[in-house]
Design a protein around this motif. Structure first.
Motif, PDB file in Angstrom:
ATOM      1  N   UNK A 377      12.036  -2.213   4.220  1.00 49.62           N
ATOM      2  CA  UNK A 377      11.745  -0.893   4.803  1.00 49.62           C
ATOM      3  C   UNK A 377      10.305  -0.456   4.567  1.00 49.62           C
ATOM      4  N   UNK A 378       9.368  -1.403   4.701  1.00 50.63           N
ATOM      5  CA  UNK A 378       7.941  -1.101   4.556  1.00 50.63           C
ATOM      6  C   UNK A 378       7.571  -0.557   3.183  1.00 50.63           C
ATOM      7  N   UNK A 379       8.438  -0.724   2.214  1.00 47.67           N
ATOM      8  CA  UNK A 379       8.116  -0.296   0.854  1.00 47.67           C
ATOM      9  C   UNK A 379       7.432  -1.428   0.104  1.00 47.67           C
ATOM     10  N   UNK A 380       6.643  -1.113  -0.936  1.00 46.91           N
ATOM     11  CA  UNK A 380       6.000  -2.180  -1.723  1.00 46.91           C
ATOM     12  C   UNK A 380       7.033  -3.110  -2.321  1.00 46.91           C
ATOM     13  N   UNK A 381       6.704  -4.392  -2.379  1.00 45.76           N
ATOM     14  CA  UNK A 381       7.614  -5.364  -2.980  1.00 45.76           C
ATOM     15  C   UNK A 381       7.607  -5.211  -4.499  1.00 45.76           C
ATOM     16  N   UNK A 382       8.599  -5.830  -5.144  1.00 46.00           N
ATOM     17  CA  UNK A 382       8.667  -5.759  -6.609  1.00 46.00           C
ATOM     18  C   UNK A 382       7.453  -6.432  -7.236  1.00 46.00           C
ATOM     19  N   UNK A 383       6.921  -7.474  -6.570  1.00 47.01           N
ATOM     20  CA  UNK A 383       5.712  -8.128  -7.091  1.00 47.01           C
ATOM     21  C   UNK A 383       4.525  -7.181  -7.041  1.00 47.01           C
ATOM     22  N   UNK A 384       4.351  -6.484  -5.912  1.00 47.03           N
ATOM     23  CA  UNK A 384       3.250  -5.517  -5.810  1.00 47.03           C
ATOM     24  C   UNK A 384       3.377  -4.438  -6.878  1.00 47.03           C
ATOM     25  N   UNK A 385       4.578  -3.931  -7.055  1.00 51.41           N
ATOM     26  CA  UNK A 385       4.795  -2.873  -8.042  1.00 51.41           C
ATOM     27  C   UNK A 385       4.516  -3.375  -9.455  1.00 51.41           C
ATOM     28  N   UNK A 386       4.926  -4.617  -9.744  1.00 50.20           N
ATOM     29  CA  UNK A 386       4.703  -5.179 -11.082  1.00 50.20           C
ATOM     30  C   UNK A 386       3.218  -5.363 -11.355  1.00 50.20           C
ATOM     31  N   UNK A 387       2.484  -5.853 -10.339  1.00 47.50           N
ATOM     32  CA  UNK A 387       1.031  -6.033 -10.507  1.00 47.50           C
ATOM     33  C   UNK A 387       0.362  -4.694 -10.764  1.00 47.50           C
ATOM     34  N   UNK A 388       0.751  -3.694  -9.974  1.00 38.86           N
ATOM     35  CA  UNK A 388       0.144  -2.367 -10.150  1.00 38.86           C
ATOM     36  C   UNK A 388       0.502  -1.783 -11.506  1.00 38.86           C
ATOM     37  N   UNK A 389       1.769  -1.936 -11.917  1.00 31.54           N
ATOM     38  CA  UNK A 389       2.186  -1.405 -13.219  1.00 31.54           C
ATOM     39  C   UNK A 389       1.406  -2.056 -14.351  1.00 31.54           C
ATOM     40  N   UNK A 390       1.172  -3.349 -14.221  1.00 31.95           N
ATOM     41  CA  UNK A 390       0.402  -4.053 -15.249  1.00 31.95           C
ATOM     42  C   UNK A 390      -1.025  -3.512 -15.316  1.00 31.95           C
ATOM     43  N   UNK A 391      -1.662  -3.324 -14.153  1.00 31.81           N
ATOM     44  CA  UNK A 391      -3.026  -2.814 -14.124  1.00 31.81           C
ATOM     45  C   UNK A 391      -3.104  -1.438 -14.773  1.00 31.81           C
ATOM     46  N   UNK A 392      -2.132  -0.578 -14.453  1.00 31.95           N
ATOM     47  CA  UNK A 392      -2.114   0.772 -15.033  1.00 31.95           C
ATOM     48  C   UNK A 392      -1.928   0.702 -16.538  1.00 31.95           C
ATOM     49  N   UNK A 393      -1.043  -0.201 -16.997  1.00 30.10           N
ATOM     50  CA  UNK A 393      -0.794  -0.321 -18.432  1.00 30.10           C
ATOM     51  C   UNK A 393      -2.059  -0.757 -19.169  1.00 30.10           C
ATOM     52  N   UNK A 394      -2.826  -1.697 -18.578  1.00 30.59           N
ATOM     53  CA  UNK A 394      -4.053  -2.151 -19.223  1.00 30.59           C
ATOM     54  C   UNK A 394      -5.093  -1.035 -19.244  1.00 30.59           C
ATOM     55  N   UNK A 395      -5.213  -0.296 -18.127  1.00 21.09           N
ATOM     56  CA  UNK A 395      -6.177   0.811 -18.061  1.00 21.09           C
ATOM     57  C   UNK A 395      -5.828   1.874 -19.087  1.00 21.09           C
TER      58      UNK A 395
END
Length: 445
Positions: A377-395
């Motif tokens: 449904x045009x939502x971000x995939x779990x991989x995209x969400x995981x990558x973004x979550x990782x970036x936020x956690x490092x920041x």
């Protein structure tokens, strides 16, 4: 028969089966399940032979290649065993290939059963290189020293994927079980770096370079997805920090070394704090990513310096000139830029170009991982969400550590030297495009 020998033979039977399968399905990757890990590998083509004379020609070329690439196999007394010839002879029995050391003159003797008596099974590179590994290991039996030599030999002759397959077969046969998943990833990266160093072909070197960064990125994504789907108490890694020595105070070009470290860190989700003296950097991120950055930096900085030295020795930097007022003749004169300026311009271009190559490989690996997971449904995939979550956690972690470590200000580096020495700048770009990437030894240093 000693236990190690039984296990080694079992492992090589596995390897032979995988290579036979790959030969039957050219162009299709092998899919191998090793415990919790699923590997998809495309092995190099395994050479096959017609008779012992054909094997002799191959063994001669292998030893000549090892000598030409300075791949020393020291026997402990200073003798490089790659320089000791191996004589291949037909064997009367059909069940075994065999190696023994001849003393007068010093040589190795390899016995290979011919095809006509049932020796077709032995006329393949996996078997022949097993016997060459006995020659180069300088030890009897099939213990850890032999296995390490065999793995290294496969890498040195241009078969890093076969080395990975053999290492996997060893583990599945009960050997080398103490290496965990992340260490295996570093071993694979090290093999790719080692292979990049061995080739003189620019396109091949770029391909190995991209594979190393792609492998690192895939590993980072896999860990990020695992963290995102696990409970907090089950997460295997938290962000951490580690300080790395760049150089002693007063050493030239420290700022350019730091620039290279920054480029590598940016491609691997690692934040960097820089000492005002440029002698050290502190890396902030997940431990596996920090390990990749250290491995790549250890390999790349050595090559950057070697390429810079070669550029200056060639005298090519003298094509860059600057205008200097000559008081005696009362006119402006063109004079070559100082060697330190040329080196600075070379290093800057080298680091920037390598950073671009790393970033491209990372972006392509991320795009492939995201594309492999169909969207919903045009939502971000779990991989995209995981990558973004990782970036936020490092920041977020880096911001917290900035406060705790009292990190202030922004690193400004040094003034660019590229405009003062454009020829050296272009030479740095060309050298980085063919960068050899160190050795596996850099991984553990």
């Amino acid at each position: 028969m000693p236990d190690d020998t039984r296990s080694v033979y079992a492992a090589e039977d596995l390897l032979a089966g995988w290579l036979d399968e790959a030969r039957r399905r050219p162009g299709s990757p092998l899919r191998i399940t090793a415990g919790r890990e699923v590997l998809e590998l495309e092995p190099e083509t395994e050479p096959r032979f017609t008779d012992p004379a054909h094997v002799q020609d191959y063994v001669d070329r292998v030893l000549a290649h090892l000598v030409a690439t300075d791949s020393r196999y020291d026997d402990g007394s200073g003798l490089d065993l790659a320089t000791v010839p191996v004589v291949v002879r037909p064997r009367r029995g059909d069940r075994q290939a065999h190696y023994e050391r001849g003393e007068l003159p010093l040589r190795g003797v390899m016995a290979i059963p011919p095809r006509e008596i049932g020796g077709a099974w032995s006329l393949r590179a996996a078997v022949v290189l097993h016997e060459v590994a006995h020659h180069l290991a300088g030890v009897d039996g099939h213990g850890a020293a032999f296995r390490s030599t065999f793995l290294r030999l496969l890498e040195d002759v241009g078969m890093p994927v076969l080395a990975e397959l053999l290492h996997t077969a060893y583990r599945l046969s009960g050997l080398d079980t103490g290496i965990d998943g992340e260490d295996r990833t570093l071993l694979r990266i090290g093999r790719l770096l080692r292979q990049a160093e061995r080739t003189s072909n620019t396109a091949e070197r770029d391909a190995f370079f991209a594979k190393a960064q792609t492998l690192a990125t895939r590993h980072q994504i896999a860990l990020a997805v695992a963290r995102a789907t696990a409970q907090t108490e089950e997460q295997r890694q938290d962000p951490a920090w580690e300080t790395v020595l760049i150089g002693e105070s007063g050493k030239r070009s420290l700022a350019r070394y730091v620039r290279l470290a920054l480029e590598i860190a940016r491609a691997n989700d690692v934040r960097v704090a820089i000492y005002t003296s440029n002698t050290r950097v502190t890396l902030y991120g997940f431990p596996s990513d920090i390990a990749v950055v250290k491995a790549l930096y250890a390999s790349l900085v050595t090559q950057m310096v070697a390429d810079g030295d070669a550029h200056l020795r060639s005298g090519a930097h003298k094509s860059d000139t600057r205008q200097v007022w000559n008081a005696r003749s009362r006119r402006w004169e063109d004079r070559p830029v100082h060697g330190s300026t040329a080196r600075a311009a070379f290093y800057e271009a080298w680091a920037d170009h390598v950073g671009d190559r790393l970033a491209r490989a990372r972006d392509e690996a991320r795009a492939a991982a995201i594309a492999a997971e169909p969207p919903v449904d045009d939502r971000p995939t779990s991989t995209e969400l995981a990558i973004r979550a990782k970036e936020v956690e490092v920041v977020d972690y880096f911001r917290t550590m900035q406060r705790e470590h009292g990190i202030r200000g922004t690193w400004k580096g040094t003034a660019s030297a590229g405009h003062a020495a454009p020829g050296s700048h272009e030479a740095g770009v060309r050298a980085a495009a063919r960068a050899r990437l160190g050795t596996e030894r850099a991984i553990s240093s």
